[in-house]
Scaffold this active site. Structure first.
Site, PDB file in Angstrom:
ATOM      1  N   LYS A 244       0.886  -1.269  -0.051  1.00 14.38           N
ATOM      2  CA  LYS A 244       0.114   0.063   0.098  1.00 14.38           C
ATOM      3  C   LYS A 244       0.937   1.221  -0.043  1.00 14.38           C
ATOM      4  O   LYS A 244       0.341   2.316  -0.804  1.00 14.38           O
ATOM      5  CB  LYS A 244      -0.924   0.084   1.390  1.00 14.38           C
TER       6      LYS A 244
ATOM      7  N   ASN B 187      -5.215   1.956  -1.485  1.00 11.21           N
ATOM      8  CA  ASN B 187      -5.682   0.539  -1.818  1.00 11.21           C
ATOM      9  C   ASN B 187      -6.286   0.375  -3.016  1.00 11.21           C
ATOM     10  O   ASN B 187      -6.767  -0.725  -3.140  1.00 11.21           O
ATOM     11  CB  ASN B 187      -6.414   0.298  -0.312  1.00 11.21           C
TER      12      ASN B 187
ATOM     13  N   GLY C  10      -6.906   3.732  18.467  1.00 10.72           N
ATOM     14  CA  GLY C  10      -5.835   3.061  17.567  1.00 10.72           C
ATOM     15  C   GLY C  10      -5.181   4.092  16.552  1.00 10.72           C
ATOM     16  O   GLY C  10      -5.908   5.145  16.251  1.00 10.72           O
TER      17      GLY C  10
ATOM     18  N   GLY D 116      -2.953   2.806  13.931  1.00 14.02           N
ATOM     19  CA  GLY D 116      -2.191   1.897  12.904  1.00 14.02           C
ATOM     20  C   GLY D 116      -2.765   2.418  11.622  1.00 14.02           C
ATOM     21  O   GLY D 116      -3.190   3.742  11.238  1.00 14.02           O
TER      22      GLY D 116
ATOM     23  N   ALA E 187      -5.340   1.407   9.313  1.00 15.40           N
ATOM     24  CA  ALA E 187      -6.879   1.704   9.269  1.00 15.40           C
ATOM     25  C   ALA E 187      -7.064   2.977   9.972  1.00 15.40           C
ATOM     26  O   ALA E 187      -7.803   3.757   9.415  1.00 15.40           O
ATOM     27  CB  ALA E 187      -7.455   0.578   9.845  1.00 15.40           C
TER      28      ALA E 187
ATOM     29  N   THR F  61       0.316   2.777  21.831  1.00 20.28           N
ATOM     30  CA  THR F  61       1.665   3.362  21.750  1.00 20.28           C
ATOM     31  C   THR F  61       1.455   4.983  21.330  1.00 20.28           C
ATOM     32  O   THR F  61       1.164   5.326  20.121  1.00 20.28           O
ATOM     33  CB  THR F  61       2.581   2.944  20.408  1.00 20.28           C
TER      34      THR F  61
END
Ligand code: ATR
Length: 263
Positions: free
Chosen positions: A71, A92, A132, A134, A136, A158
């Site tokens: 990606k 994507n 989140g 990350g 996504a 994190t």
């Protein structure tokens, strides 16, 4: 039947065996009476550039869907990127225009927003807690801001990743109140889980669900299981919930449009 006139589409990945796009797109082509086929391409990262050159050279190629690990790298090989693809730095989907130019964009975030709207849930003007930071989450965060959410709080295990993402979104969309914060949902209308917690049996919950109140919508992007522990807990606390599959369902339609299926 595949003939000399059939338009080609692909999905590119490494490994390839798990991909589902052919099972989603080929029935769509059939349903729409479109003479097209989607096939899997197993391409190693070191051969990506050569493969993209082959794509440019193939006149009857419509485009491809892109998944792990390509990606990010494939975004650099495109001639043009849509706003989301440019901001996120990953795509994507990629369309081959008739002149051979490759146009890429990212549809994960757009699919999420379209899925919410399809279910009657708005994001514009909402105060959203995103769990989140990350891949996504990145796509969803930029799209929520692009759609004019009022507040976007990003929480992540994190925390430095949440801070980096919040700063990047804020710099692209200065009018939105974007910050990294805790998982306390107070002051938010919508909670979106974009962590992988809930995929595996026994995963801990991605937030302290005792803080949820019935005026908060809880949304998932995990499709399997359908009822994640987070959604179960949210329902028990009287919250409306939004299932992960809506993101994919709507994304397929957006991708078909972008890839000019049937046009
Ligand atoms: P995807 O492309 O599906 O978004 P990813 O980029 O690996 O996958 O992101 C996974 C997300 O789930 C991240 O936010 C990750 O948190 P970290 O950035 O701290 O790794 C989160 N995540 C995964 N396992 C987790 C766990 N055990 N506890 C808390 N968060 C977790």
């Amino acid at each position: 039947m595949i003939t000399g006139k059939t338009k080609l589409y692909g999905i590119i990945a490494d490994p390839i065996g798990h991909v589902r796009a052919p099972m989603l797109f080929n029935p769509l082509f059939a349903e729409r009476g479109v003479d097209a086929v989607m096939v899997p391409f197993h391409v190693k990262p070191e051969k990506l550039k050569a493969w993209a050159d082959g794509l440019r050279a193939t006149e009857n190629f419509g485009g491809i869907v892109i998944t792990v690990p390509h990606k990010l790298e494939i975004a650099k090989l495109c001639d043009e990127l849509g706003t989301a693809g440019r901001l996120i730095g990953a795509i994507n989907a990629l369309r081959r225009d008739p002149d051979g130019r490759l146009i890429g964009d990212m549809f994960d975030g757009k699919g999420f927003v379209a899925g919410m709207r399809h279910q009657g849930f708005e994001v514009t003007g909402k105060r959203i807690l995103l769990l989140g930071a990350g891949g996504a989450a990145r796509a969803i965060a930029f799209e929520l801001a692009a759609e004019g959410c009022e507040r976007l709080t990003i929480q992540n295990r994190t925390m430095v990743k949440a801070e980096e993402l919040a700063a990047a979104v804020k710099s692209a969309y200065p009018k939105v109140d974007v910050r990294a914060g805790s998982d306390d949902p107070a002051g938010h209308d919508t909670i979106v889980n974009s962590t992988s917690l809930g995929l595996k049996p026994g995963d801990p919950l991605p937030m302290d669900v005792s803080r949820l109140t019935p005026d908060m919508l809880v949304a998932e992007i995990i499709m399997d299981p359908v009822e994640t522990p987070l959604l179960q807990a949210a329902k028990q606390r009287g919250c409306p919930v939004h299932y992960g599959r809506h993101m994919l369902d709507q994304q397929i339609l957006l991708l078909a449009d972008f890839l000019r299926v049937g046009k």
